[in-house]
Design an enzyme around this catalytic site. Structure first.
Site, PDB file in Angstrom:
ATOM      1  N   HIS A 136       0.829  -1.211   0.000  1.00 27.49           N
ATOM      2  CA  HIS A 136       0.000   0.000   0.000  1.00 27.49           C
ATOM      3  C   HIS A 136       0.865   1.264   0.000  1.00 27.49           C
ATOM      4  O   HIS A 136       1.574   1.507   0.978  1.00 27.49           O
ATOM      5  CB  HIS A 136      -0.880  -0.053   1.255  1.00 27.49           C
ATOM      6  CG  HIS A 136      -1.820   1.075   1.430  1.00 27.49           C
ATOM      7  ND1 HIS A 136      -1.863   1.821   2.583  1.00 27.49           N
ATOM      8  CD2 HIS A 136      -2.766   1.592   0.613  1.00 27.49           C
ATOM      9  CE1 HIS A 136      -2.808   2.731   2.482  1.00 27.49           C
ATOM     10  NE2 HIS A 136      -3.364   2.624   1.299  1.00 27.49           N
ATOM     11  N   GLU A 179       0.541  -0.926  -4.774  1.00 22.26           N
ATOM     12  CA  GLU A 179      -0.587  -0.009  -4.928  1.00 22.26           C
ATOM     13  C   GLU A 179      -0.038   1.398  -4.829  1.00 22.26           C
ATOM     14  O   GLU A 179       0.817   1.698  -3.977  1.00 22.26           O
ATOM     15  CB  GLU A 179      -1.619  -0.248  -3.811  1.00 22.26           C
ATOM     16  CG  GLU A 179      -2.900   0.548  -3.940  1.00 22.26           C
ATOM     17  CD  GLU A 179      -2.933   1.909  -3.236  1.00 22.26           C
ATOM     18  OE1 GLU A 179      -3.904   2.651  -3.414  1.00 22.26           O
ATOM     19  OE2 GLU A 179      -1.953   2.245  -2.500  1.00 22.26           O
ATOM     20  N   ASP A 235      -1.100   5.889  -5.813  1.00 23.93           N
ATOM     21  CA  ASP A 235      -2.188   6.845  -6.062  1.00 23.93           C
ATOM     22  C   ASP A 235      -1.732   7.885  -7.076  1.00 23.93           C
ATOM     23  O   ASP A 235      -0.633   8.437  -6.942  1.00 23.93           O
ATOM     24  CB  ASP A 235      -2.541   7.564  -4.752  1.00 23.93           C
ATOM     25  CG  ASP A 235      -2.806   6.597  -3.613  1.00 23.93           C
ATOM     26  OD1 ASP A 235      -3.855   5.947  -3.635  1.00 23.93           O
ATOM     27  OD2 ASP A 235      -1.953   6.498  -2.705  1.00 23.93           O
ATOM     28  N   HIS A 255      -0.796  10.678  -2.591  1.00 21.12           N
ATOM     29  CA  HIS A 255      -2.116  10.277  -2.108  1.00 21.12           C
ATOM     30  C   HIS A 255      -3.115  11.427  -2.019  1.00 21.12           C
ATOM     31  O   HIS A 255      -4.269  11.300  -2.431  1.00 21.12           O
ATOM     32  CB  HIS A 255      -1.977   9.613  -0.731  1.00 21.12           C
ATOM     33  CG  HIS A 255      -3.277   9.181  -0.147  1.00 21.12           C
ATOM     34  ND1 HIS A 255      -4.072  10.015   0.606  1.00 21.12           N
ATOM     35  CD2 HIS A 255      -3.943   7.995  -0.226  1.00 21.12           C
ATOM     36  CE1 HIS A 255      -5.164   9.367   0.973  1.00 21.12           C
ATOM     37  NE2 HIS A 255      -5.110   8.139   0.481  1.00 21.12           N
ATOM     38  N   GLU A 272      -4.369   3.439  -8.285  1.00 19.85           N
ATOM     39  CA  GLU A 272      -5.593   4.050  -7.764  1.00 19.85           C
ATOM     40  C   GLU A 272      -5.763   5.441  -8.348  1.00 19.85           C
ATOM     41  O   GLU A 272      -4.903   6.316  -8.180  1.00 19.85           O
ATOM     42  CB  GLU A 272      -5.577   4.127  -6.227  1.00 19.85           C
ATOM     43  CG  GLU A 272      -6.924   4.651  -5.734  1.00 19.85           C
ATOM     44  CD  GLU A 272      -7.018   4.908  -4.250  1.00 19.85           C
ATOM     45  OE1 GLU A 272      -6.205   4.385  -3.464  1.00 19.85           O
ATOM     46  OE2 GLU A 272      -7.935   5.681  -3.886  1.00 19.85           O
TER      47      GLU A 272
END
Ligand code: G3P
Ligand code: MG
Length: 252
Positions: A14, A41, A43, A56, A116
């Site tokens: 993450h 993962e 962003d 993020h 994401e």
């Protein structure tokens, strides 16, 4: 209720190895890969000059030594800020990476990427188009997936490139009958907050052929429960802990 047979539980880092290194930096991505994660993962947001960057929040305040909105800075201007809020000087200078830098690094690695799309609070124009263009340029179509809390963004991705998997992100209350919802829109995965997941959530997804990747799983209690339920993946700040736990569990 019978949960179907367990196959393989992926470990998804993450924001990279964000438990130990500054989140969403090349350092955190490299450390996650070295720790043996299956997937990273990250962003994505857009700068003022429309460069895709990996961060993020819509602002840089929480993670860096600067302040303001990502969309108000050019990529070049953003490069002077250090992602050092959480770890101070411990790791030296770590810049906000652009998505292209990440792709050129990950292309040679044996891991996949969960991108994401951060379009929930501010809808960047053509965010999906720009991400997909770069994925195509780097030939990474078979090694990435999309996720988003903004399910309209996922619908747009499916219109543009149906062969790339999409994961429906939800917050802690989750979504009732999520397996049906995902299948109805041809999304392949459901990504709920661990606080809202039960064995019924997982069974519901299995009933509709939807994979389930749960966030954020940072301890053995969570791992044990999700493993026993046959969850497909855990999204974690501590990929090494998860990999070690799985190795012990499976006696490898
Ligand atoms: O993919 C799971 C997770 O990244 C969703 O929440 O806020 O950390 O992007 P967030
Ligand atoms: Mg995320």
């Amino acid at each position: 209720m019978t949960l179907k047979e367990y196959t393989y539980m992926k470990v998804i880092a993450h924001r990279g190895y964000s438990g130990k290194y500054p989140e969403n930096t090349m350092l955190a991505f490299k450390k996650a890969e070295k720790a043996g994660c299956d997937e990273i993962e990250l962003d994505v947001q857009l700068t003022k000059d429309k460069v895709l960057v990996i961060i993020h929040d819509e602002t840089i305040d929480r993670v860096s030594d600067g302040s303001g909105f990502v969309r108000d800075y050019t990529f070049k201007e953003l490069q002077r800020f250090n992602i050092n809020k959480k770890f101070g000087d411990k790791y030296g200078f770590n810049a906000i990476p652009c998505f292209e830098e990440y792709l050129s690094w990950v292309k040679t690695k044996q891991i996949t990427t969960n991108i994401e799309l951060k379009s929930g609070n501010y809808y960047y124009e053509d965010l999906e188009e720009k991400v997909i263009k770069l994925i195509r340029e780097y030939g990474m179509e078979s090694r990435v997936m999309f996720s988003s809390f903004n399910h309209v963004s996922l619908i747009r991705c499916k219109q543009l490139i149906p062969e790339i998997s999409c994961g429906v992100l939800t917050l802690k209350n989750g979504l009732g009958n999520a397996g049906y919802f995902a299948s109805k829109y041809h999304f392949e995965c459901y990504h709920p907050d661990i606080r809202g997941v039960t064995d019924e959530t997982i069974q519901n997804c299995k009933d509709y052929g939807i994979k389930i990747n749960v966030w954020t799983v940072n301890n053995e209690e969570g791992l044990e429960k999700l493993y026993d339920w046959g969850c497909d993946g855990v999204i974690t700040n501590y990929p090494k802990l998860c990999k070690n736990w799985l190795a012990l569990k499976e006696n490898k």
